[in-house]
Design a protein around this motif. Structure first.
Motif, PDB file in Angstrom:
ATOM      1  N   GLY A 108      40.803 113.613  87.045  1.00 48.76           N
ATOM      2  CA  GLY A 108      41.369 113.754  85.710  1.00 48.76           C
ATOM      3  C   GLY A 108      42.565 112.848  85.490  1.00 48.76           C
ATOM      4  N   GLY A 109      43.462 112.793  86.444  1.00 47.50           N
ATOM      5  CA  GLY A 109      44.618 111.897  86.341  1.00 47.50           C
ATOM      6  C   GLY A 109      44.195 110.439  86.316  1.00 47.50           C
ATOM      7  N   LEU A 110      43.206 110.096  87.115  1.00 52.56           N
ATOM      8  CA  LEU A 110      42.700 108.721  87.144  1.00 52.56           C
ATOM      9  C   LEU A 110      42.054 108.344  85.815  1.00 52.56           C
ATOM     10  CD1 LEU A 110      41.375 108.874  90.768  1.00 52.56           C
ATOM     11  CD2 LEU A 110      43.090 107.232  89.943  1.00 52.56           C
ATOM     12  N   LEU A 111      41.366 109.285  85.188  1.00 51.23           N
ATOM     13  CA  LEU A 111      40.773 109.000  83.885  1.00 51.23           C
ATOM     14  C   LEU A 111      41.845 108.789  82.820  1.00 51.23           C
ATOM     15  CD1 LEU A 111      37.672 111.352  83.951  1.00 51.23           C
ATOM     16  CD2 LEU A 111      37.746 108.867  84.288  1.00 51.23           C
ATOM     17  N   GLN A 112      43.008 109.412  82.982  1.00 51.73           N
ATOM     18  CA  GLN A 112      44.128 109.141  82.075  1.00 51.73           C
ATOM     19  C   GLN A 112      44.584 107.688  82.224  1.00 51.73           C
ATOM     20  OE1 GLN A 112      45.944 111.226  79.769  1.00 51.73           O
ATOM     21  NE2 GLN A 112      43.982 112.278  79.946  1.00 51.73           N
TER      22      GLN A 112
END
Length: 140
Positions: A108-112
């Motif tokens: 999720g953080g990487l997709l941000q």
């Protein structure tokens, strides 16, 4: 100004450093890592080992530097989800469920990062700025 300038770098560092450290630690544990890959039934453990090290170590360092951060973040997100499903899907074991959720949160953080870019303190931003500086002026 502080938040938009520095927090993206801090975020990339906090996500990228554990990947880089994990990849580096795998280099010192070839036998144990290939045995673990074999134990979950993945094919070609030596190849999987090489791919894991390249993605974790290389991707982690590229993410920290902010080089092609959007592409690297997508690759690391996919790797995190694949790792979660391959190695941490035993939800009867609470430790494995925690690792599964950790991998999902990292994705999720990487997709941000993939959505919003590397931020001001990054190679991507420097490249974009130098491209703008070198582009010919357009007469209005």
């Amino acid at each position: 100004m502080f938040a938009t300038r520095y927090l993206p770098f801090v975020g990339r560092l906090m996500i990228g450093l554990p990947f880089a450290m994990s990849g580096l630690s795998k280099l010192g544990a070839y036998s144990a890592t290939t045995r673990m890959i074999s134990a979950v039934g993945l094919p070609f453990p030596p190849l999987a080992f090489a791919v894991a090290v390249a993605i974790e170590l290389g991707g982690g360092l590229l993410l920290i530097a902010g080089y092609r951060a959007r592409y690297v973040a997508v690759a690391l997100a996919l790797f995190s989800l694949a790792t979660a499903m391959s190695f941490h899907a035993n939800f009867a074991d609470q430790n494995q469920m925690i690792h599964f959720l950790k991998n999902v949160m990292m994705a999720g953080g990487l997709l941000q990062i993939a959505a919003f870019g590397a931020g001001a303190l990054s190679i991507d931003n420097r490249r974009k700025a130098s491209e703008l500086d070198s582009s010919p002026a357009v007469a209005a």
